[in-house]
Design an enzyme around this catalytic site. Structure first.
Site, PDB file in Angstrom:
ATOM      1  N   GLY A   1      -8.655  -2.885 -66.061  1.00  0.00           N
ATOM      2  CA  GLY A   1     -10.006  -2.390 -65.838  1.00  0.00           C
ATOM      3  C   GLY A   1     -10.153  -1.539 -64.593  1.00  0.00           C
ATOM      4  N   SER A   2     -10.747  -0.376 -64.719  1.00  0.00           N
ATOM      5  CA  SER A   2     -10.939   0.482 -63.563  1.00  0.00           C
ATOM      6  C   SER A   2     -11.785   1.687 -63.949  1.00  0.00           C
ATOM      7  CB  SER A   2      -9.595   0.914 -62.980  1.00  0.00           C
ATOM      8  OG  SER A   2      -9.780   1.428 -61.696  1.00  0.00           O
TER       9      SER A   2
END
Length: 220
Positions: free
Chosen positions: A187-188
């Site tokens: 996730g980013s």
């Protein structure tokens, strides 16, 4: 659908953990059928999560000199005019795509051309939607110039969970539009900076696909 090479180690550790957990449960609690079924279900869920996170879908990529492809799967969280202070040092249109843990985390070149600039920045791990994450978090900056001399800058930005950014490009490389340039684990966010006057084809909150969604159309 294939399994991305960046997930090989994680998958091996996951399988080892599942094997040990199930072996210990079988050895110490051979008659605990309810417990064993809980462990089986949790093991299956963990395996599925790892496999889906590192999935790498195959698809046809429609390229175009004027089109800007989305660099990642996710949701558009920023569309604004802002000052880009690292390379261009002028006003640009920023589009940011947030990748949740359930998205494909392959990153793709938005345009084809020559890598004119690349830099890795160590940094913090603020949540990816924090306004300062673009300039203070661990990140990479890539600038590609196409055959018409138009340059596009994009950044991989680590978030609170993402602690490893992987990249496959360096300055001077000739790259293709839609080709993989990197991967971010767990996730980013990816930011892309476009010239003023670029026609934007997406809206805030829109769900986009890396290498398939046309974010914008260049006017020069």
């Amino acid at each position: 659908m294939t399994f991305h090479k960046e997930g090989y180690t994680s998958l091996a550790l996951c399988i080892l953990f599942i094997f040990i957990l199930n072996a210990v449960t079988q050895f110490y609690y051979p008659q605990a059928f309810a417990l064993k079924w809980v462990i089986y279900i949790l093991s299956a869920l963990l395996f599925i999560i790892i496999v889906q996170f590192f999935r790498s879908p195959s698809f046809a990529i429609n390229t175009g000199e004027q089109t800007v492809l989305c660099p990642a799967d996710g949701k558009v969280v920023v569309i604004e005019e802002t000052e880009e202070g690292e390379f261009f040092k002028d006003k640009r249109i920023q589009i940011s795509v947030f990748m949740s843990p359930v998205n494909v985390h392959v990153n793709r070149n938005p345009i084809g051309g020559v890598v004119k600039y690349f830099k890795y920045h160590p940094g913090k791990y603020l949540v990816a939607w924090h306004p300062k994450s673009s300039t203070e978090n661990e990140r990479t900056t890539v600038v590609i110039e196409n055959s018409k001399g138009t340059s596009v800058l994009f950044r991989q930005i680590a978030g609170a969970m993402a602690r490893r950014i992987v990249w496959y490009v360096k300055e001077g490389d000739k790259v293709d539009q839609g080709q993989q340039f990197g991967f971010i684990k767990f996730g980013s966010r990816v930011d892309i900076f476009l010239p003023l006057g670029t026609k934007i084809n997406v809206n805030l909150g829109e769900v986009v696909k890396g290498g398939r969604t046309v974010l914008a159309e260049l006017t020069a």
